[in-house]
Structure formats: C-alpha cells, structure tokens
Design a protein around this motif. Structure first.
Motif, mmCIF file in Angstrom:
data_model
loop_
_atom_site.group_PDB
_atom_site.id
_atom_site.type_symbol
_atom_site.label_atom_id
_atom_site.label_comp_id
_atom_site.label_asym_id
_atom_site.label_seq_id
_atom_site.Cartn_x
_atom_site.Cartn_y
_atom_site.Cartn_z
ATOM 1 N N ILE A 1 0.812 -1.218 0.000
ATOM 2 C CA ILE A 1 0.000 0.000 0.000
ATOM 3 C C ILE A 1 0.844 1.267 0.000
ATOM 4 N N GLN A 2 1.892 1.321 0.811
ATOM 5 C CA GLN A 2 2.713 2.537 0.874
ATOM 6 C C GLN A 2 3.318 2.863 -0.495
ATOM 7 N N GLU A 3 3.722 1.848 -1.217
ATOM 8 C CA GLU A 3 4.340 2.058 -2.528
ATOM 9 C C GLU A 3 3.305 2.244 -3.639
ATOM 10 N N MET A 4 2.271 1.417 -3.648
ATOM 11 C CA MET A 4 1.336 1.395 -4.769
ATOM 12 C C MET A 4 0.055 2.174 -4.527
ATOM 13 N N GLY A 5 -0.235 2.471 -3.264
ATOM 14 C CA GLY A 5 -1.477 3.166 -2.939
ATOM 15 C C GLY A 5 -2.605 2.189 -2.676
ATOM 16 N N ASP A 6 -3.785 2.743 -2.419
ATOM 17 C CA ASP A 6 -4.974 1.922 -2.157
ATOM 18 C C ASP A 6 -5.546 1.372 -3.457
ATOM 19 N N GLY A 7 -6.447 0.423 -3.313
ATOM 20 C CA GLY A 7 -7.164 -0.108 -4.471
ATOM 21 C C GLY A 7 -6.337 -1.031 -5.343
ATOM 22 N N ILE A 8 -5.418 -1.759 -4.743
ATOM 23 C CA ILE A 8 -4.566 -2.671 -5.508
ATOM 24 C C ILE A 8 -5.392 -3.859 -5.988
ATOM 25 N N LYS A 9 -5.162 -4.219 -7.237
ATOM 26 C CA LYS A 9 -5.854 -5.346 -7.854
ATOM 27 C C LYS A 9 -4.851 -6.426 -8.217
ATOM 28 N N TYR B 1 7.319 1.798 -15.475
ATOM 29 C CA TYR B 1 5.944 2.189 -15.171
ATOM 30 C C TYR B 1 5.804 2.810 -13.777
ATOM 31 N N ALA B 2 6.921 2.977 -13.092
ATOM 32 C CA ALA B 2 6.891 3.590 -11.758
ATOM 33 C C ALA B 2 6.565 5.082 -11.874
ATOM 34 N N GLU B 3 6.032 5.607 -10.787
ATOM 35 C CA GLU B 3 5.741 7.037 -10.687
ATOM 36 C C GLU B 3 6.438 7.564 -9.450
ATOM 37 N N LYS C 1 8.100 5.001 -7.307
ATOM 38 C CA LYS C 1 7.276 3.987 -6.649
ATOM 39 C C LYS C 1 6.570 3.140 -7.697
ATOM 40 N N ARG C 2 6.642 1.824 -7.509
ATOM 41 C CA ARG C 2 5.971 0.920 -8.441
ATOM 42 C C ARG C 2 4.454 1.094 -8.361
ATOM 43 N N LYS C 3 3.836 1.100 -9.505
ATOM 44 C CA LYS C 3 2.372 1.097 -9.581
ATOM 45 C C LYS C 3 1.893 -0.198 -10.224
ATOM 46 N N ILE C 4 2.850 -0.926 -10.804
ATOM 47 C CA ILE C 4 2.593 -2.243 -11.378
ATOM 48 C C ILE C 4 3.697 -3.176 -10.893
ATOM 49 N N ASN C 5 3.301 -4.310 -10.339
ATOM 50 C CA ASN C 5 4.243 -5.302 -9.845
ATOM 51 C C ASN C 5 4.021 -6.570 -10.661
ATOM 52 N N LEU C 6 5.073 -7.006 -11.360
ATOM 53 C CA LEU C 6 5.002 -8.193 -12.209
ATOM 54 C C LEU C 6 5.769 -9.334 -11.559
ATOM 55 N N ASP C 7 5.103 -10.439 -11.344
ATOM 56 C CA ASP C 7 5.736 -11.606 -10.740
ATOM 57 C C ASP C 7 5.668 -12.782 -11.702
ATOM 58 N N PRO C 8 6.718 -12.942 -12.544
ATOM 59 C CA PRO C 8 6.708 -14.082 -13.456
ATOM 60 C C PRO C 8 6.890 -15.390 -12.688
ATOM 61 N N GLY C 9 6.238 -16.407 -13.202
ATOM 62 C CA GLY C 9 6.354 -17.720 -12.602
ATOM 63 C C GLY C 9 6.331 -18.791 -13.670
ATOM 64 N N LEU C 10 6.702 -19.977 -13.261
ATOM 65 C CA LEU C 10 6.692 -21.131 -14.150
ATOM 66 C C LEU C 10 5.694 -22.146 -13.635
ATOM 67 N N MET C 11 4.888 -22.637 -14.549
ATOM 68 C CA MET C 11 3.962 -23.698 -14.205
ATOM 69 C C MET C 11 4.422 -24.966 -14.909
#
Length: 178
Positions: free
Chosen positions: A52-60, A89-91, A94-104
C-alpha cells in the motif's frame, strides 16, 4: 548415460496494479514472451498491506499466461525483464505495477523473487526461486511460506484453469522459446 532435458514450462505472470493494465504493457509482454492466451478475472488484493505505501490503495491482482512454452532455466531472465518494466511504469520512484513471473509445470508452480529466505534457491543475477505450490491429488497444495493470495481458493481455481491450458498446449506440441 543419456542427457535428460528440461520439461517445457508455461510462463505466467501474477500482476498487482493500482493503475490497470495499460495496452502498451500488454504489447511489451507479448513481444517478449509471446501471445497472452489467458487473462484471469481481476481480484481485490487485500491479503497484506505490504504494497500500500508504494502502490497506494485499491490494488488489484490478476494473472496472465503465455502461449509459448519455455525452458525452466529462463526464470531469472524473465524476472530481470519484469523488474525493468516495473521501473519504467513507476511514478516518482514507486511501483504502480508489480510483475511476478512464474513457471507452471505439471507438478508445481515456481516463482522468482529478489528476496532470499531459508527455502529459496539462488538462480543467478541476485535472484531466487521457490516452489510456491505443488499439484497433488487434483489440486494445489501450499506451504507455510506460500503467499496468502496463492493459498486462496479463488486464485487456485484460476491457476487450475491456466494448468488446463498448459496441458493442452503440451499435448498439441506447443511452440517453445525463451
């Protein structure tokens, strides 16, 4: 002795955002990792207040999966690329988008991270990987270290949908790349 080869994995990405999913980001990800074949519904992210501190409220939170299968040793490069994108994409730093790549894989989900913990293994470039979920008895099982959202039944249902796509791509002899 015959050399064993890696089983191809499905690259997916968990996305946290307080700014949506810009078309330019989608294009950039598809250019690098191939066509997106699945986008999950969007969920409110209320599992922790860590971001929240970095991205703000309303995180999806939502997930995307890519059509092109990859070799599992590409995870560090995928995480480095996602980190570069997050910075762009930071402002105000501060990150506003966090990408977590993974392997399935057929039997597990592996995530990459920049943070070391006792259960994580170094994969190069100061990055680590962890088995986050294992597939067992027709569903995913978590560990004490599994992120809360990955333990959520709704998220696991989405991951099961992605797993079915992965199985179909493999069965059809899916395109591979890194």
């Amino acid at each position: 002795m015959e050399e064993r080869k890696y089983e191809p994995s499905l690259l997916f990405c968990g996305i946290l955002t307080s700014r949506g999913f810009p078309p330019s980001l989608k294009e950039e990800l598809e250019e690098r990792w191939g066509r997106i074949v699945y986008t999950s519904p969007v969920f409110d992210f209320s599992y922790t207040d860590y971001y929240i501190q970095e991205m703000g409220d309303g995180i999806k939170r939502f997930f995307i999966a890519f059509e092109r299968l990859v070799m599992p040793d590409c995870l560090a490069q995928a995480k480095l690329f996602s980190n570069e994108i997050e910075k762009r994409y930071a402002e105000d730093g501060k990150r506003k988008i966090n990408l977590d790549p993974g392997l399935m894989g057929i039997s597990n989900i592996i995530l990459a991270t920049t943070k070391n913990r006792a259960h994580r293994i170094a994969i190069g470039h100061n990055l680590y990987a962890e088995v986050t979920l294992i597939y067992h008895h027709s569903g995913y099982e978590s560990f004490s270290w599994t992120y809360s959202d990955y333990k959520d039944e709704r998220i696991q249902n989405e991951l099961m949908k992605i797993r079915e796509i992965y199985k179909k791509i493999r069965k059809e002899g899916g395109q591979q790349g890194n």
